[in-house]
Structure formats: structure tokens, C-alpha cells
Design a protein around this motif. Structure first.
Motif, PDB file in Angstrom:
ATOM      1  N   VAL A 587       0.859  -1.185   0.000  1.00  0.00           N
ATOM      2  CA  VAL A 587       0.000   0.000   0.000  1.00  0.00           C
ATOM      3  C   VAL A 587       0.898   1.237   0.000  1.00  0.00           C
ATOM      4  N   PRO A 588       0.676   2.176  -0.905  1.00  0.00           N
ATOM      5  CA  PRO A 588       1.486   3.398  -0.908  1.00  0.00           C
ATOM      6  C   PRO A 588       1.495   4.058   0.463  1.00  0.00           C
ATOM      7  N   GLU A 590       1.577   7.081   1.576  1.00  0.00           N
ATOM      8  CA  GLU A 590       0.667   8.185   1.870  1.00  0.00           C
ATOM      9  C   GLU A 590      -0.788   7.723   1.992  1.00  0.00           C
ATOM     10  N   GLN A 591      -1.072   6.469   1.628  1.00  0.00           N
ATOM     11  CA  GLN A 591      -2.430   5.954   1.711  1.00  0.00           C
ATOM     12  C   GLN A 591      -2.618   4.964   2.863  1.00  0.00           C
ATOM     13  N   ARG A 592      -1.603   4.876   3.735  1.00  0.00           N
ATOM     14  CA  ARG A 592      -1.700   3.997   4.893  1.00  0.00           C
ATOM     15  C   ARG A 592      -2.264   4.767   6.085  1.00  0.00           C
ATOM     16  N   CYS A 593      -2.859   4.022   7.009  1.00  0.00           N
ATOM     17  CA  CYS A 593      -3.442   4.634   8.209  1.00  0.00           C
ATOM     18  C   CYS A 593      -2.345   4.925   9.223  1.00  0.00           C
ATOM     19  N   PRO A 594      -2.163   6.181   9.639  1.00  0.00           N
ATOM     20  CA  PRO A 594      -1.108   6.511  10.611  1.00  0.00           C
ATOM     21  C   PRO A 594      -1.276   5.809  11.960  1.00  0.00           C
ATOM     22  N   LEU A 595      -2.508   5.508  12.340  1.00  0.00           N
ATOM     23  CA  LEU A 595      -2.737   4.879  13.634  1.00  0.00           C
ATOM     24  C   LEU A 595      -2.035   3.537  13.750  1.00  0.00           C
ATOM     25  N   TYR A 596      -1.948   2.830  12.644  1.00  0.00           N
ATOM     26  CA  TYR A 596      -1.383   1.488  12.684  1.00  0.00           C
ATOM     27  C   TYR A 596       0.034   1.431  12.126  1.00  0.00           C
ATOM     28  N   GLU A 597       0.538   2.554  11.648  1.00  0.00           N
ATOM     29  CA  GLU A 597       1.914   2.616  11.193  1.00  0.00           C
ATOM     30  C   GLU A 597       2.848   2.989  12.334  1.00  0.00           C
ATOM     31  N   SER A 598       2.323   3.590  13.380  1.00  0.00           N
ATOM     32  CA  SER A 598       3.144   3.989  14.514  1.00  0.00           C
ATOM     33  C   SER A 598       3.576   2.772  15.314  1.00  0.00           C
ATOM     34  N   GLU A 599       4.666   2.907  16.044  1.00  0.00           N
ATOM     35  CA  GLU A 599       5.247   1.769  16.777  1.00  0.00           C
ATOM     36  C   GLU A 599       4.277   1.194  17.794  1.00  0.00           C
ATOM     37  N   HIS A 600       3.617   2.049  18.558  1.00  0.00           N
ATOM     38  CA  HIS A 600       2.695   1.590  19.591  1.00  0.00           C
ATOM     39  C   HIS A 600       1.239   1.764  19.197  1.00  0.00           C
ATOM     40  N   GLY A 601       0.989   1.982  17.926  1.00  0.00           N
ATOM     41  CA  GLY A 601      -0.373   2.087  17.460  1.00  0.00           C
ATOM     42  C   GLY A 601      -1.079   3.337  17.953  1.00  0.00           C
ATOM     43  N   ASP A 662      -9.853  -2.620  -3.194  1.00  0.00           N
ATOM     44  CA  ASP A 662      -9.403  -1.727  -2.123  1.00  0.00           C
ATOM     45  C   ASP A 662      -8.718  -0.525  -2.752  1.00  0.00           C
ATOM     46  N   ARG A 663      -9.359   0.630  -2.634  1.00  0.00           N
ATOM     47  CA  ARG A 663      -8.812   1.848  -3.256  1.00  0.00           C
ATOM     48  C   ARG A 663      -7.474   2.259  -2.641  1.00  0.00           C
ATOM     49  N   ARG A 664      -7.232   1.894  -1.399  1.00  0.00           N
ATOM     50  CA  ARG A 664      -5.995   2.315  -0.752  1.00  0.00           C
ATOM     51  C   ARG A 664      -4.766   1.643  -1.355  1.00  0.00           C
TER      52      ARG A 664
END
Length: 919
Positions: A587-588, A590-601, A662-664
Motif C-alpha cells: 500500500v502506498p 501516503e495511503q496507509r493509516c497513521p494509527l497502525y503505522e506507529s510503533e505503539h499504534g 481496495d482503493r488504498r
């Protein structure tokens, strides 16, 4: 007329009391005669728990909890206090060979001969196991498997056969498929046999039943066990729970988070349901008995007139009628209570099978049963009061001649009825919105129904205007009913009250089913299934499993699917050996969810920012709980099975172009597939949220329209597209649709044939939402239906008894028996129809009140969940009020039709001529 509601009230009281387990009975079914049961929390460190062991959390909260995969698991037995007697109980879910094939079964090991195990299981037939090679089976397992006591059974993967020496049941799980053996005789040998074949071992869950003695397993002992990562259900703590100040879980994280009002959702609403329907039933007793005494008094007016002619005054006449009511009420109380108890005893097996659990015991609450009986006596007396007063006011001449005189319509009663309907509705709604109280809901509903009863004479007159469009016989019956409102209105009110209770229960239960159906999340379209392999290296067995599927089940369409791989046959996608790897959909960034990209969610973000990000389309939940694959290789049959009807997507697959749901994952009309060839480096990158290493394959795709449900599948590649991209594929399973539902025998046969191939294959079929009934709603539904049928019959008898003079007049003028039967049938049918129509309208109000009460409960739960961070702020509440139109249609047709046929059948074909009354 009084007995029937007493039967229902006594039966429902005994049913609800017997089905409601006491804390001691509930504990006995869970921990037997032990003082406590110790289970694992699933955490690798200390924990805090609620006193009732329903919730727990790691010390410090889940926000700061970080599991350590390298930390060794602490043996559960270390949580057993020194000097305590402990009996181990172990569970594991496996497939077992049956007469039909394979059946998913729970295996349990427990020393059922030990005193602490008494009460957990209930032996039925045969005997308990005494050593290796012996098991006992639940009655549900024997029914589903086709086996019996004395036959042999073999768990999948085992080399040993076990003799079924007896059967038993789990009192709170009658439908559970389970085999039970003594400790060390079933699970350990099976695990060893599986290890010898190279198959992954069993997933065994252990617990300990502990006998401490003395004061039992105290709260301090529970907290000590919590420090070792154990969860304890203690009999002593349940009997004497500690104060909130002594519960570390509440002190650290707040009681509201773990003990909010929503944890008991449904109990209050169930109480409101019972209170409302029982209140309506008691009201119905009066409405049924009152008309009966009125008719009885009119038929006895000559005898009462003779009492007055021979010197009796009004007091004597009132005493005669009231004495009759008192005697009838007493007889109805005794007979009704006895019949109610016998009815519950007779229906007990049906009720227990329906709810899947045994009653705790027959709980005879004598004060409640005596209260119902006393209320019947009082009702008989009150129901006779108005007829007694009316009879005492008649002159001797009117009583002897049978003349009723001319009576004007009461203009005050309709006004009172309108006020009662408006006031009752306001009280019921107030009891659901501002001061949540089942008493107010029941009182308001009863008052509104009394208002409808008061309006009945006026409404009967309005019904009379429909006569111009009816044929001759029903028109005459309707006009006769309108002209004799004094006898019609009470009979209509009797049916009205019974139907109102039925409609209230039906609407409430139907609304709950609609809500549960809305909240149910399906894995696949209803009637479709998925065959998939669990072993990555077993792809060679997939074609044989596919053919077995088509041969065993009634398959309509089968869509074979493959997955992308690196082409190494010795290790599929997620192997960790050198040369293994996987193909990953990227998934590119810029199209990922920041909440789940962070180390501790989400814990890495402030509350307001996290709340805002949850509304971000990139963070929207996707897929279904049963979705297994992101990217699949398949043709257009897959879309047919998944009920994807978008013409563009179907045409793209036929043309050899991949389809993205999935558009993302799509950027500039293309997707990126990364060939991850270094699994060790990939695992390190995933742990640090870094980019995966590997070679990228960029493919142009067709973007499916937004809103198309692909049931968890994000990308579909036609085989030609995968080949053109130079990516290898391997068989993984099949999606399929069925022509008709598969039976349990067919499922077991399929599992058995697949097992003979040696492949670790899983087959799941979407059954859709399955409605469940609680003991309360089931008992109320039976009671309401019984009373409705009885009320219709009683109203039929009342109407026919009061119109006996008309039938005799028809006989006197030479009318044929068919004419008399037709007129009698239509008279009673018209009365029943008016009662059903008015009762259907009156029954909606209590159902609305109950649903609004439940909405308040669930809203409170949702608010607490949002505050605790477990629910999204955008989560909406759905508590519908759905009318069961099929039930209403059945009432509108069956009750009047049944009343008409009953009246026609009991009308005598040769009516005796009426004797001339002498003054």
C-alpha cells in the motif's frame, strides 16, 4: 375465563424462576464442588481482575502492555496455594472420526470420580471412564455423530481407538459435542501421535479445580494468583465480594471501564418485558371475566327478579352475584395454578432444548403462586361487582319480562378513553426516556389499553360503517354487533387484551432479531463457503480436495483460487528458511493509516488526534472476520460466488486484467506486488515498521466501484496476468456456492474423505444469522399465544350465549340450520376481527416502550465504551422497532376465522323454540 390467564401466569412464573440459576447453581456447573477454578489470563505477566473473573487487564493497563515473545510461560500450577488440593482439567478442539466422517469436537480430560468434579457433568447412560481407552460422550455428540454407547471412536491423527462407555450432558451447554476421558489418557497420547507424523501439536487449555478448605479461596489469595498471571473464579469471593476500594483493577483504571451498566445489558429489559406482559395479562383477566359475569347476570335476570318479587332487596341480589364471582374466582385460582404447574412440568424438556440449558431446579415460589391465586379470587370478585350493581338496580318487572329498555350512548366514556390513551402513552414513554422504570412502562401500557377498552363502544360504531361494502350475512352480523354494543364491546375488549399481549411480545422479539441480524457480520454470502489449506506446503493435495468437495456437497458453482508464490515447492509464502519468502501487496505510504503505522499504534497519538484519525478513510475497517486472502488468482467465477455483479469487474477479469477492490492499494491505476525473498530481513523490517525489502512488480488494474463488497478479497488476478508478470502461483482452495444447505451428515462425510487424503484442509460454510430465544421471551411467547387462542374461544362463547335469543327467533320463523350457523359464525368472526385490529394497535405501545428502554441501556454502554477507548466515536447505535407483519397477518386471518368456525360448529342444527316469558 379466569383460569386461563392464571394458568399462563403460574406457568411463566415457575418457568422463569426455574430457568434462572442461583449463583450457587451457576458456580457448581462451572467449578463443581471446588472452592475455585484457576485459568490462564493469556498474559505473560501479572494481572488485575474483577471479583467475578469476567474481566481482567495487565498491571498498568493494555496501553502500556508489551508481550515478550521470548519470555517463558509460568506453569499454571504455581498459582495453586500451598497445601491446597488441585485437580487439573484440560481442553482441546479436534476433529473426531464418526459414522458420517469427521466432526468438530471438544476433548476434555477430568477426573470425574474426584469429589471436586461433582456437578460439572450429568451422567445419562452407561458408566464413567475408569482407565485408558475409555471415554464418555455428550448426548449431542452421539446424536450428531451417529455413534452410540458401546461403539468406538478415534480422534483425527490418533492411532488408538476409544470405547464410548457412557453418555453425559453439560447442564448449561446441551448442544456441545464433547468427549471426556481421565487425565493423561486422551490428549497426551493424541499429541504424541500427531508429533510422530510431523503434524503441529494440540492447542490445549488447562485449568485447575482447587479445594482449599477453611474460609475458601479468599480475595487475598486471588490477588496473589493474579501476580502469577492467573485468573481465579472463587466461590467465597462470589458469595462475599470485596469492596471496590479493595479491587486493584478498579483503583488503577476505574470501575466504570470494567463494571459499567452495559455488562448486564438485557437483564433490565427482560425484567421490563416480564413486568409489562404480566401486567397486560392481569388486565386481561378482568376484561375476560367482566363480560362473562355480565352475560351470566343477564341470563339469570329472571331468577334474580323472582328473588326481588319474593321480598329480596338490592343487597340480596348483589350478594348472590358477588358470591358467584367469589366461588368462581376461588375455583379458577386452584385449578389454574395446578394446570400452570403441570403445563410447565410437561413443557420442561421442550423449553430446555430450545434454550440449550437445563433448569436449575423447579423453583416453587409459594408467595408468588399464592399471590397469583389470590389475585384470581380478587379478580372474580371485582369482575362480578359491576354486573351485581347493574342487576340490583333493575326493577322486578324488567327482570321478569327480560326488557332492557332504551339506553343512550355514553358520551363521557370516549373522552375518558382518549385521555387514558394519551396519558398512558406519555407515562410509558417517560418511563423509557427520563426515568427508566419497568413499572412505569407496564403502568402506562395498561392505562393506554384501558383507554382503548373505554373507546371500544365508539370504535365498534365506526366499524359499523364498513357494513355497506360487505355481503348480506357479514353485513347483518356487523349491524347486529353495532346495535348491541353492550354485549359486543366486552367481547371485543377480551380479544383486544389477549392480542395486545401477543403483539407486544412478538414485536419486541422481532425487533431484537432485526437488530441482531443487523449487527451480525457474515464471513461470506449466505449459502457459500470456502475450502482452504492450512498447511502451506500441502498445495499438491488441493485438487483432490476440490473434487471431493464437488462430489460430497450440493455445489452449484465452484471457483478455484490460487495464490501468488515464489515458486519454491518446499516452502510456500511464509517460510523462514533460505530461499523462502512471499509476495506482498504494498500500500502506498501516503495511503496507509497513521494509527497502525506507529510503533505503539493508537497509544502514540493524543486522544483528540486519534479520534480524528479514526474518521479518516485510510483507517476505515476493511474485510470480514473470515477473510483469509488479500490477493488471489482466479477467474470470473469467483465474482459469481461472491455475488459481485459489477459488469466492469467481470469484463476486466475475462479480458485478463486484474481487479482491485481496495482503493488504498491503488495509485495511478496501478498496484505494487513486492517479491520478498529474504524472510529474516522482512521480519525485522515489520517489527520496526520499515519498508519491506524485495523486487517490485507493478500491474495496471481495473478499480471496482466504491461500495462493492468483495468479502475481504482486495485484489483478484486472472491466471494470465500472473503469468505475464512472471509470478508463480500455487493452489490454495476454492470458493463455492451451494444449491441447498449442507446437512451435518454431508459435512462430516466431506471432512472424513478429505482427511483420508492427508491434507490439512479447512471448509467453512456461511449459514447466515441464526435467531436465538431466551427462556424469558420463549415463555412469554408461548403464554401470549395460548391466551390469545383461549380468549378468542371465550369471546366466541360470550357472543353466542348473549345472542341465543336471536338464534331462537330465527328458528321460530323457520330459518334453515345453515342460516343460523352462518349468522352465528359471522357474529363471532366480526367480534374477533374487531378485537384483533384494536389489539394489534394497542400492543405496539408496550413493545415500543420496551425497545426504547433497551436503547437507553445500550446507549449507556456505548458511551462508556467510547470513554474507555474501546469504541470509535463514530460508532452508531441501532435499536430498531420492527413490526412482525407476518404475525399480524396471521392474527388477522386465523383468530377471526377460528372464532367463526368454532361458533358455526357449536351452533345447534335444530334450535328449540323459545318459551314465552310470563310476567
Amino acid at each position: 375465563m379466569i383460569t386461563l390467564p392464571v394458568v399462563g401466569a403460574s406457568a411463566i412464573d415457575l418457568t422463569l424462576r426455574s430457568g434462572e440459576l442461583t449463583p450457587a447453581q451457576n458456580l457448581t456447573r462451572q467449578i463443581g464442588a471446588a472452592d475455585a477454578r484457576i485459568d490462564r489470563t493469556g498474559l505473560d505477566g501479572p494481572a488485575y481482575q474483577r471479583p467475578d473473573a469476567q474481566s481482567w487487564a495487565p498491571v498498568g493497563g493494555y496501553e502500556k502492555y508489551r508481550p515478550d515473545p521470548e519470555k517463558k510461560e509460568v506453569p499454571l500450577k504455581t498459582a495453586v496455594p500451598a497445601g491446597a488440593e488441585a485437580v487439573q482439567m484440560s481442553f482441546s478442539d479436534v476433529k473426531v472420526h464418526t459414522r458420517h466422517g469427521l466432526l468438530d469436537t471438544q476433548l476434555r480430560e477430568l477426573d470425574v470420580h474426584h469429589p471436586v468434579a461433582r456437578g460439572i457433568v450429568t451422567p445419562l447412560r452407561g458408566r464413567l471412564p475408569h482407565g485408558p481407552g475409555e471415554v464418555v460422550a455428550t448426548a449431542a455428540f452421539l446424536e450428531h455423530s451417529g455413534l452410540y454407547v458401546g461403539s468406538s471412536v478415534t480422534p483425527r491423527g490418533s492411532t488408538a481407538r476409544y470405547e464410548i462407555v457412557g453418555s453425559y450432558e453439560l447442564p448449561s451447554e446441551l448442544a456441545r459435542d464433547e468427549l471426556l476421558a481421565l487425565p493423561g489418557t486422551l490428549l497426551a497420547p493424541l499429541d504424541k501421535a500427531l508429533a510422530a507424523t510431523g503434524t503441529s501439536g494440540l492447542n490445549v487449555t488447562d485449568s485447575f479445580l482447587v479445594k482449599v478448605g477453611g474460609d475458601g479461596f479468599t480475595w487475598n489469595m486471588v490477588k496473589e494468583a493474579n501476580t502469577k498471571g492467573a485468573l481465579v473464579l472463587s466461590r467465597a469471593v462470589m458469595a462475599h465480594p470485596p469492596a471496590d476500594s479493595e479491587v486493584p483493577l478498579y483503583q488503577e483504571q476505574g470501575k466504570e471501564r470494567f463494571a459499567g451498566p452495559g455488562l448486564n445489558t438485557g437483564r433490565f429489559t427482560e425484567k421490563a418485558t416480564v413486568a409489562t406482559v404480566v401486567g397486560l395479562a392481569l388486565l386481561e383477566v378482568c376484561l375476560l371475566a367482566g363480560p362473562a359475569f355480565a352475560v351470566g347476570a343477564r341470563r339469570s335476570r329472571r331468577q334474580l327478579g323472582l328473588v326481588g318479587a319474593n321480598g329480596g332487596d338490592r343487597r340480596h341480589i348483589r350478594a348472590i352475584v358477588l358470591s358467584g364471582g367469589l366461588v368462581i374466582g376461588a375455583v379458577a385460582a386452584v385449578v389454574g395454578s395446578a394446570l400452570g404447574v403441570l403445563l410447565t412440568i410437561g413443557l420442561r424438556p421442550l423449553l430446555e432444548e430450545k434454550i440449550g440449558a437445563r433448569f436449575g431446579a423447579f423453583d416453587f415460589r409459594l408467595p408468588e403462586l399464592l399471590g397469583i391465586a389470590l389475585l384470581a379470587v380478587l379478580t372474580g370478585l371485582l369482575a362480578a361487582f359491576v354486573p351485581a350493581v347493574t342487576a340490583s338496580r333493575q326493577t322486578v318487572l324488567a327482570s321478569l319480562t327480560g326488557r332492557r329498555g332504551v339506553r343512550r350512548a355514553n358520551r363521557v366514556l370516549p373522552a375518558i378513553g382518549l385521555l387514558a390513551v394519551a396519558g398512558g402513552a406519555a407515562i410509558a414513554l417517560y418511563g423509557t426516556r427520563y426515568r427508566v422504570s419497568p413499572t412505569l412502562v407496564a403502568a402506562g401500557s395498561a392505562l393506554a389499553e384501558l383507554g382503548v377498552v373505554a373507546l371500544t363502544p365508539l370504535l365498534v360504531g365506526l366499524f359499523g360503517r364498513l357494513g355497506r361494502w360487505l355481503p348480506l350475512s357479514p353485513r347483518l352480523a356487523l349491524r347486529d354487533a353495532v346495535r348491541n354494543r353492550g354485549r359486543t364491546a366486552p367481547a371485543v375488549a377480551a380479544v383486544l387484551a389477549a392480542v395486545a399481549g401477543t403483539v407486544a411480545v412478538s414485536t419486541y422479539q422481532h425487533s431484537r432479531d432485526v437488530q441482531a441480524r443487523h449487527e451480525y457480520v457474515a464471513e461470506l454470502p449466505a449459502g457459500t463457503g470456502l475450502l482452504s489449506i492450512n498447511d502451506n506446503s500441502a498445495h499438491k493435495e488441493v485438487p483432490a480436495a476440490r473434487e471431493t468437495l464437488s462430489r460430497t456437497l450440493p455445489v452449484a458453482v465452484r471457483a478455484d483460487v490460487d495464490r501468488l508464490s515464489l515458486g519454491n515447492p518446499n516452502c510456500e509464502d511464509y517460510g523462514t528458511a533460505p530461499g523462502c519468502g512471499r509476495v506482498q501487496l504494498i500500500v502506498p505510504k501516503e495511503q496507509r493509516c497513521p494509527l497502525y503505522e506507529s510503533e505503539h499504534g493508537p497509544a502514540d497519538f493524543p486522544a483528540e488526534e486519534a479520534k480524528k484519525l479514526r474518521r479518516d478513510p485510510r483507517c476505515a475497517q476493511r474485510g470480514h472476520p473470515g477473510s483469509t486472502f488479500d490477493t488471489l488468482v482466479a477467474d470470473e467465477k469467483l465474482l459469481q460466488v461472491l455475488a459481485v455483479t459489477d459488469p466492469g469487474s467481470v469484463a476486466a477479469l475475462k479480458a485478463g486484467q486484474p481487479v482491485a477492490f481496495d482503493r488504498r492499494a491503488v495509485k495511478d491505476g496501478k498496484i505494487t506486488l513486492r517479491l520478498v525473498t529474504d524472510p529474516v530481513t522482512a521480519q525485522k523490517a515489520e517489527a520496526t515498521h520499515a519498508e519491506l525489502p524485495g523486487q517490485d512488480k507493478v500491474l495496471a488494474v481495473h478499480q471496482a466501484p466504491e461500495g462493492v463488497d468483495s468479502w475481504g478479497v482486495r485484489i483478484v488476478l486472472p491466471p494470465s496476468a500472473a503469468k505475464a508478470a512472471g509470478i508463480a502461483t500455487s493452489p490454495v482452495g476454492s470458493y463455492f456456492s451451494l444449491e441447498q444447505a449442507a446437512t451435518t451428515e454431508q459435512r462430516q462425510r466431506l471432512d472424513g474423505e478429505i482427511d483420508r487424503t492427508g491434507a490439512d484442509v479447512r471448509v467453512r460454510i456461511e449459514r447466515g444469522f441464526q435467531s436465538e430465544s431466551t427462556i424469558g421471551t420463549l415463555a412469554l411467547a408461548l403464554f401470549a399465544g395460548l391466551v390469545t387462542i383461549g380468549a378468542a374461544g371465550i369471546a366466541t362463547g360470550l357472543a353466542q350465549a348473549d345472542s341465543e335469543a336471536d338464534l331462537k327467533t330465527l328458528a321460530a320463523v323457520g330459518a334453515a340450520p345453515r342460516v343460523r350457523r352462518t349468522l352465528s359464525g359471522f357474529q363471532c368472526g366480526v367480534v374477533a376481527l374487531m378485537g384483533v385490529v384494536l389489539g394489534s394497535a394497542a400492543g405496539i405501545l408496550p413493545a415500543v416502550g420496551l425497545r426504547l428502554t433497551q436503547e437507553q441501556e445500550q446507549r449507556s454502554l456505548l458511551l462508556h465504551s467510547i470513554e474507555a477507548g474501546y469504541s470509535s466515536p463514530d460508532e452508531t447505535l441501532y435499536v430498531p422497532i420492527a413490526v412482525p407483519w407476518d404475525t399480524l397477518a396471521g392474527l388477522l386471518v386465523l383468530v377471526p376465522l377460528g372464532a367463526a368456525l368454532l361458533a358455526a360448529l357449536v351452533t345447534k342444527s335444530s334450535g328449540a323454540l323459545a318459551r314465552r316469558a310470563t310476567g
